[in-house]
Design a protein around this motif. Structure first.
Motif, mmCIF file in Angstrom:
data_model
loop_
_atom_site.group_PDB
_atom_site.id
_atom_site.type_symbol
_atom_site.label_atom_id
_atom_site.label_comp_id
_atom_site.label_asym_id
_atom_site.label_seq_id
_atom_site.Cartn_x
_atom_site.Cartn_y
_atom_site.Cartn_z
ATOM 1 N N LEU A 79 0.816 -1.221 0.000
ATOM 2 C CA LEU A 79 0.000 0.000 0.000
ATOM 3 C C LEU A 79 0.849 1.270 0.000
ATOM 4 N N HIS A 80 2.163 1.139 -0.296
ATOM 5 C CA HIS A 80 3.040 2.300 -0.108
ATOM 6 C C HIS A 80 2.575 3.504 -0.920
ATOM 7 N N ASP A 81 1.968 3.260 -2.079
ATOM 8 C CA ASP A 81 1.536 4.377 -2.922
ATOM 9 C C ASP A 81 0.025 4.578 -2.909
ATOM 10 N N LEU A 108 2.696 14.734 -2.017
ATOM 11 C CA LEU A 108 1.793 14.608 -0.860
ATOM 12 C C LEU A 108 1.324 13.180 -0.645
ATOM 13 N N HIS A 109 1.641 12.276 -1.609
ATOM 14 C CA HIS A 109 0.993 10.964 -1.547
ATOM 15 C C HIS A 109 1.429 10.121 -0.348
ATOM 16 N N SER A 110 2.651 10.342 0.155
ATOM 17 C CA SER A 110 3.046 9.510 1.303
ATOM 18 C C SER A 110 2.283 9.936 2.568
ATOM 19 N N GLN A 132 6.845 7.047 5.503
ATOM 20 C CA GLN A 132 8.299 7.266 5.433
ATOM 21 C C GLN A 132 8.953 6.769 4.141
ATOM 22 N N HIS A 133 8.177 6.267 3.181
ATOM 23 C CA HIS A 133 8.857 5.578 2.083
ATOM 24 C C HIS A 133 9.556 6.513 1.084
ATOM 25 N N HIS A 134 9.402 7.839 1.279
ATOM 26 C CA HIS A 134 10.208 8.771 0.467
ATOM 27 C C HIS A 134 11.199 9.557 1.320
ATOM 28 N N VAL A 161 13.607 -0.913 -2.570
ATOM 29 C CA VAL A 161 13.072 -1.849 -3.562
ATOM 30 C C VAL A 161 12.055 -1.169 -4.472
ATOM 31 N N ASP A 162 11.404 -0.141 -3.959
ATOM 32 C CA ASP A 162 10.457 0.632 -4.773
ATOM 33 C C ASP A 162 11.200 1.268 -5.950
ATOM 34 N N VAL A 163 12.327 1.891 -5.644
ATOM 35 C CA VAL A 163 13.112 2.545 -6.708
ATOM 36 C C VAL A 163 13.655 1.489 -7.673
HETATM 37 FE FE LIG Z 1 5.746 6.577 -3.528
#
Ligand SMILES: [Fe+2]
Length: 355
Positions: A79-81, A108-110, A132-134, A161-163
């Motif tokens: 659900l990170h995004d 703003l999405h995080s 915190q994922h960004h 891992v997202d990047v």
């Molecule tokens: Fe993101």
């Protein structure tokens, strides 16, 4: 790091891990239901979320994170995004660079994702990872400008891992990057954007092919995984209809007419889904599904059902472990979506429960 390149947890990370308490069965089910409602529907974003989940779990296992955090990591990575739900497709799929205003909106999405998930008890810990994922190791990230071990280790894993998945898969604004080039980009972010030790460990895992890497196929499933589906009924015409409807699904389909064939398949290898009509040659579909629970407890079970039989067959739902009924005659597209959805949820449930 130890001699095998495995990150050992620092004290900060250990205490961060303690912030996640285990989820009981009921909370897990509630969190799965909520995640199902929030998880992006489009196959590209969904595929990305599932790969991020897989990579994150592989890295978490490698650095020996306590198992108690795994369900939170699964929900956080899936659900990170989720905060992008409010951003228009025009921006999300823009083929060129974003304007500064669009960047601010995307940024703003995080926080939005955190706001969506934090009030839901079982997702509370995951909501922290989403927020915190960004963040960046050097403190230059957003929304809170946290640095180093102020950022939860699970969030640092998701960032990394997202990047990597974004680089190695096709995006509207650029083509996928070859894995070697992506490794170079990741390495250049070591110690600035990313946790240096986690970066070393993850890159070593990729180089040593301990984690299969997506080759850019847009799929709801792991790109290296073709789920095995056993489907059938005593009626040959129903079997033909099943083959026709399921042919476009990315599954390995085996059509059967008897319970014995279902059991042979389960003996031959793992079966991810069993989809049966009401009657097989040697037993009823409900009996076969019920018996299959012992041999393939984690398979998803679906049952075909004429509309006028639904009431009678629903009584078998619990005993036979039926996930969904497919009411006949089915609408092909809706049927395929149901099958794919069920298979995706099997993957997620398996990840959450550590199966
Ligand atoms: Fe993101």
């Amino acid at each position: 790091m130890d001699e095998h390149g495995v990150n050992t947890l620092g004290d900060g990370a250990k205490s961060a891990c303690r912030s996640g308490r285990t989820l009981d069965r009921e909370e897990m089910d509630a969190a799965l239901d909520l995640a199902r409602a929030i998880l992006p529907r489009d196959p590209v974003t969904r595929g990305h979320s599932l790969r991020v989940m897989d990579y994150a779990l592989a890295l978490a296992r490698r650095v020996k994170l306590p198992r108690v955090v795994f369900p939170h990591l699964v929900f956080g990575s899936l659900l990170h995004d989720c905060g992008k739900g409010g951003v228009s497709d025009h921006i999300l799929q823009k083929p060129g660079p974003l304007t500064p205003a669009q960047m601010r909106l995307m940024g703003l999405h995080s926080e939005r994702g955190h706001a969506i998930t934090r009030c839901v008890g079982p997702l509370e810990t995951a909501s922290l990872f989403i927020r915190q994922h960004h963040e960046r190791w050097d403190g230059q990230g957003y929304p809170d400008g946290l640095r180093e071990e102020e950022i939860h280790i699970c969030s640092r894993i998701i960032t990394l891992v997202d990047v990597f998945d974004a680089l190695t898969t096709h995006r509207p604004y650029r083509k996928q990057m070859p894995v070697q080039a992506a490794l170079g980009v990741m390495r250049s972010g070591r110690g600035s954007r990313f946790d240096p030790e986690l970066t070393d460990t993850f890159l070593a895992m990729i180089r040593e092919k301990m984690v299969p890497v997506s080759r850019g196929r847009t799929t709801l499933f792991r790109p290296w995984f073709t789920p095995s589906l056993v489907a059938g009924d005593a009626s040959a015409s129903l079997c033909h209809a099943l083959v026709r409807s399921l042919a476009p699904c990315p599954v390995q389909l085996t059509v059967v007419g008897s319970g014995e064939e279902v059991f042979n398949q389960m003996e031959a290898g793992p079966v991810e889904m069993i989809l049966l009509g009401e009657s097989l040659r040697d037993m009823t579909g409900a009996e076969c599904l019920w018996l299959s629970r012992e041999f393939a407890p984690r398979a998803v079970r679906l049952m075909l059902c004429p509309f006028n039989r639904l009431e009678a067959l629903v009584a078998h739902r619990e005993q036979a472990g039926i996930y969904r009924f497919v009411v006949m005659p089915w609408q092909e597209r809706a049927f395929r979506e149901l099958v794919e959805e069920a298979l995706v949820w099997r993957q997620i449930t398996a990840a959450v429960t550590g199966a």
